[in-house]
Enzyme design. Structure first.
Site, mmCIF file in Angstrom:
data_model
loop_
_atom_site.group_PDB
_atom_site.id
_atom_site.type_symbol
_atom_site.label_atom_id
_atom_site.label_comp_id
_atom_site.label_asym_id
_atom_site.label_seq_id
_atom_site.Cartn_x
_atom_site.Cartn_y
_atom_site.Cartn_z
ATOM 1 N N LYS A 194 0.905 -1.285 -0.036
ATOM 2 C CA LYS A 194 0.251 0.023 0.124
ATOM 3 C C LYS A 194 0.851 1.271 0.067
ATOM 4 O O LYS A 194 0.358 2.243 0.573
ATOM 5 C CB LYS A 194 -0.968 -0.200 1.114
ATOM 6 C CG LYS A 194 -1.903 -1.030 1.480
ATOM 7 C CD LYS A 194 -2.584 -1.503 2.653
ATOM 8 C CE LYS A 194 -3.208 -2.580 2.892
ATOM 9 N NZ LYS A 194 -4.033 -2.612 4.134
ATOM 10 N N ASP A 229 -8.077 -6.917 10.614
ATOM 11 C CA ASP A 229 -9.617 -6.694 10.649
ATOM 12 C C ASP A 229 -10.420 -7.827 10.706
ATOM 13 O O ASP A 229 -11.386 -7.725 11.278
ATOM 14 C CB ASP A 229 -9.656 -5.643 9.471
ATOM 15 C CG ASP A 229 -9.458 -6.164 8.186
ATOM 16 O OD1 ASP A 229 -8.701 -7.498 8.046
ATOM 17 O OD2 ASP A 229 -9.733 -5.569 7.042
#
Length: 497
Positions: A194, A229
């Site tokens: 990212k 997550d």
């Protein structure tokens, strides 16, 4: 021959020529539509997900789960041991914090848990952008910046937010980058993704790096849990409903986690946890099977991706890729059947230019003239003056690609239920099995989520389907991390009622 006769003959010739042009245009047009229809029919056949094929996918998923639990590298599914052996009970009480670092922004949260029967009393958060220079700087620079924002957040608290004497503040750390975890609160960074590239952090314990930075600010806070997550979503679901056994993220990417019996993990060599359970992070996006219905568009997308050969399941069911698959099919129809005229619109040639939210809006367009489709084509791809017939083709393509993704996601859920022995009703047992779901794709693409849930019912049969519940569990990366800090607190009395 008089002048009038010449005019008549000339006019007749012009009309005949025009008629020929009309006929040729119609023939060309019908030929184009025949080609477009053939491409769509072929796509529909190759994306086919009949019930029997989906059962084969589910069986293959369960087999790969067993293999991944048996040994490291034994399967395409990593089946990572999370070291989460205590999920929230709903009795947790006190103030807990979360740090959610997963991209160019990070969030700091404070969650006040009220204890048994009271749930989450309050929650507050801030969101902070990370300056670009810190994304390619040093480990200390990044974590010092994060710790300083954390300290600022805490400094604004009033007296009612102070921990009891002798007690540290506790934090759950959601770190959405590849790590090799070695305990509930330690993990080595394997690589950055990212847009981050901080060389001196790779191979280091990210919890230790954050903890040292927090110490340098003078803040008395410890990291109780390092999570991702998906596991946070499982924790959030379990906090509200003790029947939650698994969690699935269907968003930009996709993953699943579930609660496994510790004794059913041959590769686990540590002491068995007191709870007898261990949460497994499947990393199911990397699932691969000969039973997956793949097309030439999937193969080319995979070949041209940053990780060819990996994350095949993710590339056909998740939000990052669905719109791109539709774009690739449209490109071929534009090229071979001149769907948008004699040239391919330049914007249509740009990879990932058609995002899944745009695809979702077009697929779910309920207007009689497909106005939303027309606007999206014009604004996103700069394609104007489309006919209703062309717009209907777009909706059909979106439906084929989304349906395949949703039905395969349902097959994945069935695979997890099979592994847990929850895919059948046992005599005299009326036990509910709850799967927590989160992610933008599931939450906002209604046609997708509806299809996924209907397919799961179809695969399970009515009797078993009555015992399986899909529940939306929101903000696993934030609230879920704070809940895991609570359930793994260093203070044993935290479960006060």
């Amino acid at each position: 021959m008089g002048r009038k006769a010449v005019i008549i003959v000339t006019a007749t010739a012009v009309c005949a020529a025009a008629a020929v042009l009309v006929v040729r245009h119609r023939m060309r047009s019908s030929g184009r539509w025949a080609r477009a229809s053939a491409i769509i029919k072929e796509l529909e056949e190759k994306c086919g997900t009949p019930t029997e094929k989906l059962r084969q996918v589910a069986d293959a998923m369960a087999v790969e789960m067993h293999a991944g639990l048996a040994s490291e590298g034994g399967s395409k599914l990593k089946m990572i041991i999370s070291y989460v052996d205590n999920l929230p009970t709903g009795n947790e009480k006190g103030l807990f914090y979360a740090l959610d670092l997963g991209g160019t922004n990070f969030r700091v949260l404070r969650v006040h848990l009220g204890g048994k029967g009271r749930g989450i009393v309050s929650q507050e958060f801030i969101e902070v952008s990370i300056p670009e220079n810190l994304m390619v700087g040093t480990s200390d620079a990044l974590f010092d910046y994060i710790a300083a924002e954390l300290a600022k957040f805490v400094a604004k608290e009033g007296q009612d937010h102070q921990p009891p004497p002798g007690r540290q503040r506790e934090l759950g750390f959601t770190f959405s980058f590849p790590v090799l975890q070695s305990s509930i609160n330690s993990g080595t960074l394997l690589k950055w993704t990212k847009g981050f590239s901080i060389d001196d952090a790779v191979g280091q314990d990210v919890v230790a790096a954050l903890s040292k930075a927090i110490e340098r600010t003078g803040l008395d806070m410890c990291v109780s849990a390092l999570v991702n997550d998906t596991i946070g979503t499982l924790a959030g679901g379990r906090y509200i409903n003790q029947d939650v056994v698994a969690a699935v993220i269907l968003g930009t990417g996709t993953n699943a986690a579930y609660v496994e019996r510790a004794q059913a993990i041959p590769k686990w060599h540590g002491l068995l946890p007191k709870s007898g359970e261990m949460v497994i992070n499947m990393e199911w996006g990397n699932f691969k099977s000969a039973h997956l219905p793949l097309t030439e568009y999937d193969h080319s997308l995979d070949t041209e991706s940053l990780n060819p050969g990996d994350q095949i399941f993710e590339k056909i069911i998740s939000g990052m890729y669905l719109g791109e698959i539709v774009r690739r099919v449209l490109c071929r129809i534009a090229e071979e059947a001149s769907l948008f005229g004699d040239t391919i619109p330049p914007k249509l040639k740009v990879p990932f230019n058609l995002r899944t939210p745009d695809m979702s809006a077009m697929h779910q367009d309920a207007s009689s003239d497909l106005r939303v489709v027309r606007e999206k084509l014009k604004n996103v791809l700069e394609i104007s003056n489309t006919s209703l017939k062309v717009r209907k083709v777009i909706v059909e393509l979106c439906n084929i690609v989304a349906t395949r993704g949703a039905r395969l996601a349902a097959a994945g859920v069935l695979g997890v239920l099979k592994k847990l022995g929850r895919d059948a009703v046992k005599d005299g047992e009326n036990k509910k099995t709850v799967v927590a779901l989160d992610g933008g794709l599931y939450e906002h693409y209604t046609e997708y989520s509806k299809c996924m849930e209907n397919t799961l019912r179809e695969l399970l049969g009515e009797e078993v389907a009555e015992t399986i519940v899909i529940e939306h569990s929101n903000d696993g990366s934030g609230i879920g991390a704070a809940l895991l800090a609570a359930s793994h607190s260093q203070y044993p009395g935290i479960d006060e009622s």
